[in-house]
Design a protein around this motif. Structure first.
Motif, PDB file in Angstrom:
ATOM      1  N   GLU A 157      91.806 146.835  35.312  1.00  0.00           N
ATOM      2  CA  GLU A 157      91.097 146.844  34.365  1.00  0.00           C
ATOM      3  C   GLU A 157      90.761 145.896  33.892  1.00  0.00           C
ATOM      4  O   GLU A 157      89.115 145.569  33.152  1.00  0.00           O
ATOM      5  N   ASP A 158      91.051 144.404  34.547  1.00  0.00           N
ATOM      6  CA  ASP A 158      91.522 143.496  34.033  1.00  0.00           C
ATOM      7  C   ASP A 158      89.943 142.836  35.302  1.00  0.00           C
ATOM      8  O   ASP A 158      89.561 141.663  35.390  1.00  0.00           O
ATOM      9  N   GLY A 159      89.959 144.238  35.994  1.00  0.00           N
ATOM     10  CA  GLY A 159      89.022 143.075  37.640  1.00  0.00           C
ATOM     11  C   GLY A 159      89.492 142.751  38.536  1.00  0.00           C
ATOM     12  O   GLY A 159      88.819 142.236  39.064  1.00  0.00           O
ATOM     13  N   LYS A 160      90.570 142.550  38.512  1.00  0.00           N
ATOM     14  CA  LYS A 160      91.436 142.023  39.463  1.00  0.00           C
ATOM     15  C   LYS A 160      91.798 142.812  40.164  1.00  0.00           C
ATOM     16  O   LYS A 160      93.089 143.697  40.244  1.00  0.00           O
ATOM     17  N   ALA A 161      92.405 142.445  41.731  1.00  0.00           N
ATOM     18  CA  ALA A 161      93.083 142.672  42.377  1.00  0.00           C
ATOM     19  C   ALA A 161      94.134 143.634  42.059  1.00  0.00           C
ATOM     20  O   ALA A 161      95.054 142.853  41.466  1.00  0.00           O
ATOM     21  N   LEU A 162      94.652 145.183  42.377  1.00  0.00           N
ATOM     22  CA  LEU A 162      96.265 145.533  42.095  1.00  0.00           C
ATOM     23  C   LEU A 162      96.932 144.857  43.433  1.00  0.00           C
ATOM     24  O   LEU A 162      96.919 145.387  44.252  1.00  0.00           O
ATOM     25  N   LYS A 163      97.702 144.146  43.145  1.00  0.00           N
ATOM     26  CA  LYS A 163      98.805 143.131  44.215  1.00  0.00           C
ATOM     27  C   LYS A 163     100.064 143.490  43.405  1.00  0.00           C
ATOM     28  O   LYS A 163     100.259 143.203  42.450  1.00  0.00           O
ATOM     29  N   PHE A 164     101.091 144.185  44.285  1.00  0.00           N
ATOM     30  CA  PHE A 164     102.394 144.296  44.545  1.00  0.00           C
ATOM     31  C   PHE A 164     103.825 143.533  44.779  1.00  0.00           C
ATOM     32  O   PHE A 164     103.646 143.631  45.773  1.00  0.00           O
ATOM     33  N   GLN A 165     104.883 142.689  44.358  1.00  0.00           N
ATOM     34  CA  GLN A 165     105.640 141.216  45.353  1.00  0.00           C
ATOM     35  C   GLN A 165     107.305 142.716  45.580  1.00  0.00           C
ATOM     36  O   GLN A 165     107.973 142.934  46.208  1.00  0.00           O
ATOM     37  N   ASP A 166     106.777 144.196  44.500  1.00  0.00           N
ATOM     38  CA  ASP A 166     107.707 144.971  45.282  1.00  0.00           C
ATOM     39  C   ASP A 166     107.484 146.389  45.464  1.00  0.00           C
ATOM     40  O   ASP A 166     106.634 146.974  44.667  1.00  0.00           O
ATOM     41  N   PHE A 167     107.557 146.486  46.820  1.00  0.00           N
ATOM     42  CA  PHE A 167     106.842 148.018  47.764  1.00  0.00           C
ATOM     43  C   PHE A 167     107.114 149.000  47.331  1.00  0.00           C
ATOM     44  O   PHE A 167     106.226 150.068  46.794  1.00  0.00           O
ATOM     45  N   ASP A 168     108.179 149.358  46.639  1.00  0.00           N
ATOM     46  CA  ASP A 168     108.016 150.434  45.830  1.00  0.00           C
ATOM     47  C   ASP A 168     107.170 151.208  44.572  1.00  0.00           C
ATOM     48  O   ASP A 168     106.514 151.883  43.703  1.00  0.00           O
ATOM     49  N   GLU A 169     107.084 149.657  43.720  1.00  0.00           N
ATOM     50  CA  GLU A 169     106.045 149.736  42.925  1.00  0.00           C
ATOM     51  C   GLU A 169     104.649 149.608  42.933  1.00  0.00           C
ATOM     52  O   GLU A 169     104.548 150.050  42.423  1.00  0.00           O
ATOM     53  N   ALA A 170     104.421 148.992  43.862  1.00  0.00           N
ATOM     54  CA  ALA A 170     103.330 149.307  44.639  1.00  0.00           C
ATOM     55  C   ALA A 170     103.017 150.926  45.511  1.00  0.00           C
ATOM     56  O   ALA A 170     101.791 150.927  44.645  1.00  0.00           O
ATOM     57  N   VAL A 171     103.222 151.452  46.104  1.00  0.00           N
ATOM     58  CA  VAL A 171     103.966 153.000  46.164  1.00  0.00           C
ATOM     59  C   VAL A 171     103.294 153.603  44.950  1.00  0.00           C
ATOM     60  O   VAL A 171     102.953 154.495  44.792  1.00  0.00           O
ATOM     61  N   SER A 172     104.110 153.613  44.327  1.00  0.00           N
ATOM     62  CA  SER A 172     103.593 154.055  42.701  1.00  0.00           C
ATOM     63  C   SER A 172     102.936 154.118  42.331  1.00  0.00           C
ATOM     64  O   SER A 172     102.220 155.289  41.688  1.00  0.00           O
ATOM     65  N   ARG A 173     102.546 152.760  42.138  1.00  0.00           N
ATOM     66  CA  ARG A 173     101.166 152.309  41.425  1.00  0.00           C
ATOM     67  C   ARG A 173      99.856 153.125  42.530  1.00  0.00           C
ATOM     68  O   ARG A 173      98.443 153.737  41.706  1.00  0.00           O
ATOM     69  N   ALA A 174      99.769 153.335  43.614  1.00  0.00           N
ATOM     70  CA  ALA A 174      99.466 153.964  44.500  1.00  0.00           C
ATOM     71  C   ALA A 174      99.302 155.300  44.454  1.00  0.00           C
ATOM     72  O   ALA A 174      97.695 155.834  44.561  1.00  0.00           O
ATOM     73  N   ASN A 175      99.961 156.233  44.460  1.00  0.00           N
ATOM     74  CA  ASN A 175     100.341 157.311  44.395  1.00  0.00           C
ATOM     75  C   ASN A 175      99.548 157.847  42.428  1.00  0.00           C
ATOM     76  O   ASN A 175      98.518 159.060  42.312  1.00  0.00           O
ATOM     77  N   GLU A 176     100.015 157.009  41.452  1.00  0.00           N
ATOM     78  CA  GLU A 176      98.736 157.327  40.257  1.00  0.00           C
ATOM     79  C   GLU A 176      97.408 156.711  40.285  1.00  0.00           C
ATOM     80  O   GLU A 176      96.505 157.399  39.858  1.00  0.00           O
ATOM     81  N   THR A 177      96.350 156.672  42.175  1.00  0.00           N
ATOM     82  CA  THR A 177      95.536 155.867  41.597  1.00  0.00           C
ATOM     83  C   THR A 177      94.964 156.538  42.920  1.00  0.00           C
ATOM     84  O   THR A 177      94.750 156.631  44.145  1.00  0.00           O
ATOM     85  N   SER A 178      93.616 157.375  42.344  1.00  0.00           N
ATOM     86  CA  SER A 178      93.254 157.923  43.293  1.00  0.00           C
ATOM     87  C   SER A 178      92.426 158.229  43.912  1.00  0.00           C
ATOM     88  O   SER A 178      92.191 158.197  45.629  1.00  0.00           O
ATOM     89  N   GLU A 179      91.457 156.915  44.055  1.00  0.00           N
ATOM     90  CA  GLU A 179      90.994 155.701  45.250  1.00  0.00           C
ATOM     91  C   GLU A 179      91.518 155.295  45.793  1.00  0.00           C
ATOM     92  O   GLU A 179      91.087 154.183  46.841  1.00  0.00           O
ATOM     93  N   CYS A 180      92.973 155.006  45.959  1.00  0.00           N
ATOM     94  CA  CYS A 180      93.515 154.082  46.919  1.00  0.00           C
ATOM     95  C   CYS A 180      93.853 154.820  47.891  1.00  0.00           C
ATOM     96  O   CYS A 180      94.081 155.921  47.689  1.00  0.00           O
ATOM     97  N   GLY A 181      93.716 154.675  49.181  1.00  0.00           N
ATOM     98  CA  GLY A 181      93.504 155.270  50.554  1.00  0.00           C
ATOM     99  C   GLY A 181      94.679 154.428  50.803  1.00  0.00           C
ATOM    100  O   GLY A 181      95.602 155.477  52.102  1.00  0.00           O
ATOM    101  N   GLY A 182      95.642 154.272  51.117  1.00  0.00           N
ATOM    102  CA  GLY A 182      96.933 153.088  51.184  1.00  0.00           C
ATOM    103  C   GLY A 182      97.672 150.968  51.148  1.00  0.00           C
ATOM    104  O   GLY A 182      96.635 151.072  49.784  1.00  0.00           O
ATOM    105  N   ILE A 183      98.210 151.221  51.752  1.00  0.00           N
ATOM    106  CA  ILE A 183      98.582 149.378  51.361  1.00  0.00           C
ATOM    107  C   ILE A 183      98.358 148.674  52.339  1.00  0.00           C
ATOM    108  O   ILE A 183      98.359 149.230  53.477  1.00  0.00           O
TER     109      ILE A 183
END
Length: 311
Positions: A157-183
């Motif tokens: 929402e802040d216009g910045k790219a979604l990036k995480f340093q923890d893989f599990d956290e990135a996967v969790s957010r990706a599963n919640e984000t419909s427009e996300c195709g992968g990591i």
């Protein structure tokens, strides 16, 4: 011990020839030349350490950056152009105009000095993001596909790219984000991407070290299929076509080679802005020490007394 000394210890004949057969000799030389690869562990700064205050120029720029950007054309203006113009305007300011910013900096510098007297650094370094790790794909996901990337970062929402340093956290957010195709993994974190088709990257790239695809989105190039971490390849399913007299086999069109994901933009123009490397990522730094993200143009920190200070 040097290679020459190691070889001198090998058995020889009266004529001075090595008693080892050629293959054994080459194996010995190869083992002497090989060096174990050491993994570097990044160490981040202690979050409890007091931050150095922003200098006068950075304070002035924070108040005037948007106005300068608009005067140059708005959103299409490159960060370097804004920094160059800001530097020129700062140089033209008289002492009275700079005075409020200088006084604010001097006041906070005294507070910073007091805080540093009471600060005690941690006894051991704080481990940060491990660039050498390539996790297995989560359940129902596909990958990892090493030295590949997915296109177009997913932004928050802040216009910045979604990036995480923890893989599990990135996967969790990706599963919640419909427009996300992968990591896609880069040297700075696990980046959520829109793309659903992996593209090949040069081995050793910093911007596409590995990719994982969400369920039902797998699409990899023929070249990428050989890069799966477990050594397995995906074979296309051959469809049986019933031939008729009028049937003519159509030759498949050659698949274009995917372009590697570009690194940071470079500009050969001579400007009062230079590229700096901070924790493995390139940033822009102007003559006054302010540091900007080259992708978003946002101010991320500055060099104060020769040391980088993040915002």
């Amino acid at each position: 011990m040097s290679i020459a000394i190691q070889l001198s210890n090998l058995g020889t004949t009266e004529d001075g020839e090595f008693t080892l057969v050629p293959t054994d000799l080459m194996d010995t030389i190869q083992s002497l030349l090989s060096k174990p690869k050491s993994r570097k562990t990044k160490v981040k700064k202690d979050p409890s350490k007091p931050k150095k205050p922003l200098n006068a120029y950075m304070r002035w720029l924070g108040d005037n950056r948007n106005a300068i950007k608009e005067s140059l054309g708005g959103e299409d203006v490159k960060p370097k152009q804004v920094l160059v113009e800001a530097g020129n305007q700062w140089k033209l300011l008289d002492e009275d105009a700079k005075k409020p910013f200088v006084e604010a900096y001097e006041a906070e510098k005294l507070i910073y000095a007091e805080k540093m007297l009471a600060y005690s650094p941690p006894s051991s370094p704080i481990e940060d993001y491990d660039t050498g790790e390539t996790p297995d794909a989560p359940e129902a996901w596909n990958g990892p596909f090493v030295w590949t990337f997915l296109t177009k970062c997913v932004k928050g929402e802040d216009g910045k790219a979604l990036k995480f340093q923890d893989f599990d956290e990135a996967v969790s957010r990706a599963n919640e984000t419909s427009e996300c195709g992968g990591i896609t993994k880069t040297t700075t974190g696990y980046s959520l991407r829109h793309g659903t088709k992996t593209k090949s990257n040069a081995e050793g790239s910093r911007s596409g070290m590995a990719s994982w695809l969400k369920p039902s989105t797998i699409s990899i190039t023929k070249k990428d299929s050989s890069k799966m971490l477990d050594g397995k390849t995906m074979k296309p399913v051959e469809k049986k076509v019933k031939k008729t007299k009028a049937f003519k086999k159509k030759e498949p069109e050659p698949e274009p080679e995917p372009e590697p994901e570009p690194e940071e933009e470079s500009d050969d123009e001579e400007l009062d802005v230079e590229e700096v490397d901070i924790n493995g990522k390139k940033y822009y730094k102007d003559a006054n020490g302010i540091v900007y993200d080259p992708e978003s143009g946002d101010e991320v920190g500055a060099f104060v007394d020769g040391e980088y200070v993040a915002n």
